[in-house]
Design a protein around this motif. Structure first.
Motif, PDB file in Angstrom:
ATOM      1  N   GLY A 189      54.184  70.430  -6.291  1.00  0.00           N
ATOM      2  CA  GLY A 189      55.694  70.255  -6.502  1.00  0.00           C
ATOM      3  C   GLY A 189      56.082  68.694  -6.545  1.00  0.00           C
ATOM      4  N   LEU A 190      55.044  67.793  -6.434  1.00  0.00           N
ATOM      5  CA  LEU A 190      55.598  66.396  -6.287  1.00  0.00           C
ATOM      6  C   LEU A 190      54.984  65.749  -7.796  1.00  0.00           C
ATOM      7  CD1 LEU A 190      55.200  65.311  -2.665  1.00  0.00           C
ATOM      8  CD2 LEU A 190      57.287  65.570  -4.053  1.00  0.00           C
ATOM      9  N   ARG A 191      54.096  66.414  -8.166  1.00  0.00           N
ATOM     10  CA  ARG A 191      53.366  66.006  -9.531  1.00  0.00           C
ATOM     11  C   ARG A 191      52.694  64.545  -9.482  1.00  0.00           C
ATOM     12  NH1 ARG A 191      51.767  69.153 -10.746  1.00  0.00           N
ATOM     13  NH2 ARG A 191      51.702  68.417 -12.947  1.00  0.00           N
ATOM     14  N   VAL A 192      51.539  64.351  -9.061  1.00  0.00           N
ATOM     15  CA  VAL A 192      50.737  63.240  -9.044  1.00  0.00           C
ATOM     16  C   VAL A 192      49.358  63.354  -9.486  1.00  0.00           C
ATOM     17  CG1 VAL A 192      50.496  63.285  -6.488  1.00  0.00           C
ATOM     18  CG2 VAL A 192      50.074  61.192  -8.043  1.00  0.00           C
ATOM     19  N   GLY A 193      48.802  62.890 -10.338  1.00  0.00           N
ATOM     20  CA  GLY A 193      47.259  62.966 -10.623  1.00  0.00           C
ATOM     21  C   GLY A 193      46.854  61.687 -11.252  1.00  0.00           C
ATOM     22  N   TYR A 194      45.463  61.417 -11.499  1.00  0.00           N
ATOM     23  CA  TYR A 194      44.959  60.251 -11.912  1.00  0.00           C
ATOM     24  C   TYR A 194      43.801  60.366 -12.911  1.00  0.00           C
ATOM     25  CZ  TYR A 194      41.555  60.904  -8.109  1.00  0.00           C
ATOM     26  OH  TYR A 194      40.829  61.579  -7.332  1.00  0.00           O
ATOM     27  N   ALA A 195      43.592  59.240 -13.420  1.00  0.00           N
ATOM     28  CA  ALA A 195      42.312  59.054 -14.148  1.00  0.00           C
ATOM     29  C   ALA A 195      41.428  57.897 -13.752  1.00  0.00           C
ATOM     30  CB  ALA A 195      42.752  58.834 -15.707  1.00  0.00           C
ATOM     31  N   VAL A 196      40.139  58.064 -13.760  1.00  0.00           N
ATOM     32  CA  VAL A 196      39.202  57.132 -13.586  1.00  0.00           C
ATOM     33  C   VAL A 196      38.651  56.669 -15.149  1.00  0.00           C
ATOM     34  CG1 VAL A 196      37.208  56.003 -12.269  1.00  0.00           C
ATOM     35  CG2 VAL A 196      38.583  57.964 -11.293  1.00  0.00           C
ATOM     36  N   ALA A 197      38.860  55.673 -15.532  1.00  0.00           N
ATOM     37  CA  ALA A 197      38.442  55.065 -16.696  1.00  0.00           C
ATOM     38  C   ALA A 197      37.961  53.516 -16.470  1.00  0.00           C
ATOM     39  CB  ALA A 197      39.603  55.265 -17.816  1.00  0.00           C
ATOM     40  N   ALA A 198      37.169  53.270 -17.827  1.00  0.00           N
ATOM     41  CA  ALA A 198      36.989  51.668 -18.074  1.00  0.00           C
ATOM     42  C   ALA A 198      38.231  50.916 -18.017  1.00  0.00           C
ATOM     43  CB  ALA A 198      36.245  51.595 -19.264  1.00  0.00           C
ATOM     44  N   PRO A 199      38.119  49.580 -17.302  1.00  0.00           N
ATOM     45  CA  PRO A 199      39.439  48.946 -17.033  1.00  0.00           C
ATOM     46  C   PRO A 199      40.405  48.972 -18.389  1.00  0.00           C
ATOM     47  CG  PRO A 199      37.566  47.880 -16.028  1.00  0.00           C
ATOM     48  CD  PRO A 199      36.889  48.930 -16.760  1.00  0.00           C
ATOM     49  N   ALA A 200      39.740  48.624 -19.584  1.00  0.00           N
ATOM     50  CA  ALA A 200      40.496  48.338 -20.850  1.00  0.00           C
ATOM     51  C   ALA A 200      41.254  49.934 -21.083  1.00  0.00           C
ATOM     52  CB  ALA A 200      39.798  47.800 -21.917  1.00  0.00           C
ATOM     53  N   ILE A 201      40.547  50.933 -20.836  1.00  0.00           N
ATOM     54  CA  ILE A 201      41.265  52.072 -21.437  1.00  0.00           C
ATOM     55  C   ILE A 201      42.206  52.471 -20.098  1.00  0.00           C
ATOM     56  CG2 ILE A 201      40.760  54.590 -21.272  1.00  0.00           C
ATOM     57  CD1 ILE A 201      39.554  53.266 -23.733  1.00  0.00           C
ATOM     58  N   ALA A 202      41.959  52.204 -18.724  1.00  0.00           N
ATOM     59  CA  ALA A 202      42.974  52.597 -17.741  1.00  0.00           C
ATOM     60  C   ALA A 202      44.205  51.688 -17.858  1.00  0.00           C
ATOM     61  CB  ALA A 202      42.287  52.228 -16.488  1.00  0.00           C
ATOM     62  N   GLU A 203      44.036  50.442 -18.281  1.00  0.00           N
ATOM     63  CA  GLU A 203      45.348  49.508 -18.515  1.00  0.00           C
ATOM     64  C   GLU A 203      46.117  50.063 -19.774  1.00  0.00           C
ATOM     65  OE1 GLU A 203      46.395  45.105 -19.799  1.00  0.00           O
ATOM     66  OE2 GLU A 203      44.274  45.660 -19.981  1.00  0.00           O
ATOM     67  N   GLY A 204      45.460  50.626 -20.685  1.00  0.00           N
ATOM     68  CA  GLY A 204      46.019  51.276 -21.811  1.00  0.00           C
ATOM     69  C   GLY A 204      46.776  52.457 -21.511  1.00  0.00           C
ATOM     70  N   LEU A 205      46.301  53.423 -20.528  1.00  0.00           N
ATOM     71  CA  LEU A 205      46.935  54.647 -20.030  1.00  0.00           C
ATOM     72  C   LEU A 205      48.167  54.299 -19.071  1.00  0.00           C
ATOM     73  CD1 LEU A 205      43.997  56.673 -18.950  1.00  0.00           C
ATOM     74  CD2 LEU A 205      44.846  56.380 -21.157  1.00  0.00           C
TER      75      LEU A 205
END
Length: 379
Positions: free
Chosen positions: A236-252
């Protein structure tokens, strides 16, 4: 000409939706009911009340709801980083894993680019892809209700930008082994982002699926997608995450809707990680119930894949599916039906699970047909 005259003029142009949006199917959530005796097993959410420490953290954060949350979610990313052994720069958060997936597709795909995924899998996949103007490429499941990785590799073209691997797969519960995922990653181009969607990873038995963190550390084009909605009980609070290469994570992080993860959600996620042992005890209880239900259903004659999620899957043609759903409805049990494919049942508390077992025992004479992959493009 007045506004009313303009609006009623026969040749007046009006705003229209993009073609991709006008023809888009709506995401269908699990059915809900306020009835006291209804077993709500249509959504794969936790059937436990929130952990006390999480409730306390949310209550404290509620006193600051007049302020915007930390858009960068620095404290949460640092806590996740500590939990996983990565850096905060390798993390992007969003409103559930589906929100992060939208950031992935938006960040990597131009119009006409392709995203490959198994089908049937998570219903939001084709919707998010089409909204971004990309092309969804559905690959039917194999005979074991899992990913046909050979067919997925063969579907790669020069327009392929992202491949989604859902393990354990929703709605069938079938995981992909570490060896198969690694061989697959090695077989595709290194400029394709391979997203390992692990929304249900906490419910999987050790070794049944991939060691996604090890694969991520070895292959820069691997991305891990996880959520707090399932085992952690924060749907009900909506929170998730991705682990990715720093350049990809920054873009996300750049493609994220500003302030999309509330301050309450961020504090709840941190408190949930701090209460990991309590969460694991609840997960173990679900695993025991899943095993108990699967054993009894197989004894009744139902053929089930070995689910590693918090749900069970019954393959059924539309005739059997309709009969089962009608029976569940009359028994005040809400399940998730997929046209042309089957029925998914969330594992809940023992009493609700017993109701499912009794109903299916009464219908065991109508066993589902031998599995035959349905090459459907339905959403």
């Amino acid at each position: 000409m007045t506004r009313d005259q303009l609006l009623t003029a026969p040749e007046t142009a009006v705003p229209t939706l993009r073609g991709a949006v006008a023809g888009l199917p709506s995401y269908i959530p699990g059915r809900r009911s306020a009835g006291r005796d209804v077993a709500a097993l249509a959504s794969n959410e936790s059937h436990y009340d929130p952990l006390p420490a999480v409730v306390s953290a949310v209550a404290e954060a509620a006193g600051r709801m007049n302020r915007y949350p930390d858009m960068a979610a620095v404290e949460l990313r640092e806590r996740i980083a500590s939990h996983l052994g990565v850096t905060a720069g390798e993390l992007a958060v969003g409103p559930g894993s589906v929100g992060v997936l939208q950031q992935i597709v938006t960040g990597l795909c131009d119009a006409g680019d392709e995203v490959i995924f198994a089908w049937r899998s998570f219903e939001a996949y084709p919707i998010l892809i089409e909204v971004a103007g990309a092309r969804p490429v559905r690959i039917p499941l194999d005979d074991a209700e899992g990913h046909d990785l050979d067919a997925m590799a063969a579907a790669v073209t020069e327009r392929t930008k992202v491949i989604l691997l859902c393990t354990p797969n929703n709605p069938t519960g079938v995981p992909i082994s570490h060896e198969r995922v690694e061989a697959f990653v090695q077989s595709v181009r290194s400029d394709i982002l391979v997203v390992i969607d692990e929304a249900y990873v906490e419910y999987a038995e050790a070794g049944s699926g991939p060691d996604s963190l090890a694969l991520y550390r070895r292959y820069p084009n691997v991305c891990i997608l996880r959520t707090f909605s399932k085992a952690y009980g924060l749907a009900g609070l909506r929170v998730g995450y991705a682990v990715a290469a720093p350049a990809i994570a920054e873009g996300l992080r750049r493609t994220a809707l500003p302030f999309s993860v509330s301050g309450l959600a961020q504090k709840a996620a941190i408190a949930s990680l701090d209460a990991g042992e309590q969460m694991e005890a609840r997960v173990d209880a679900v695993k025991r119930e899943r095993a108990r239900m699967a054993a009894q259903l197989e004894a009744q004659g139902w053929k089930l894949p070995a689910s590693q999620g918090n749900f069970l899957w019954i393959r059924a043609d539309d005739d059997l599916r309709a009969k089962l759903v009608d029976a569940f409805d009359r028994a005040d049990i809400l399940v998730r039906a997929y046209q042309g494919d089957g029925v998914r049942i969330t594992v809940a508390d023992p009493a609700s699970n017993d109701r499912v077992l009794r109903l299916l025992a009464a219908h065991a004479a109508r066993k589902p047909p031998t599995y035959n992959p349905i090459r459907s493009t339905d959403n």
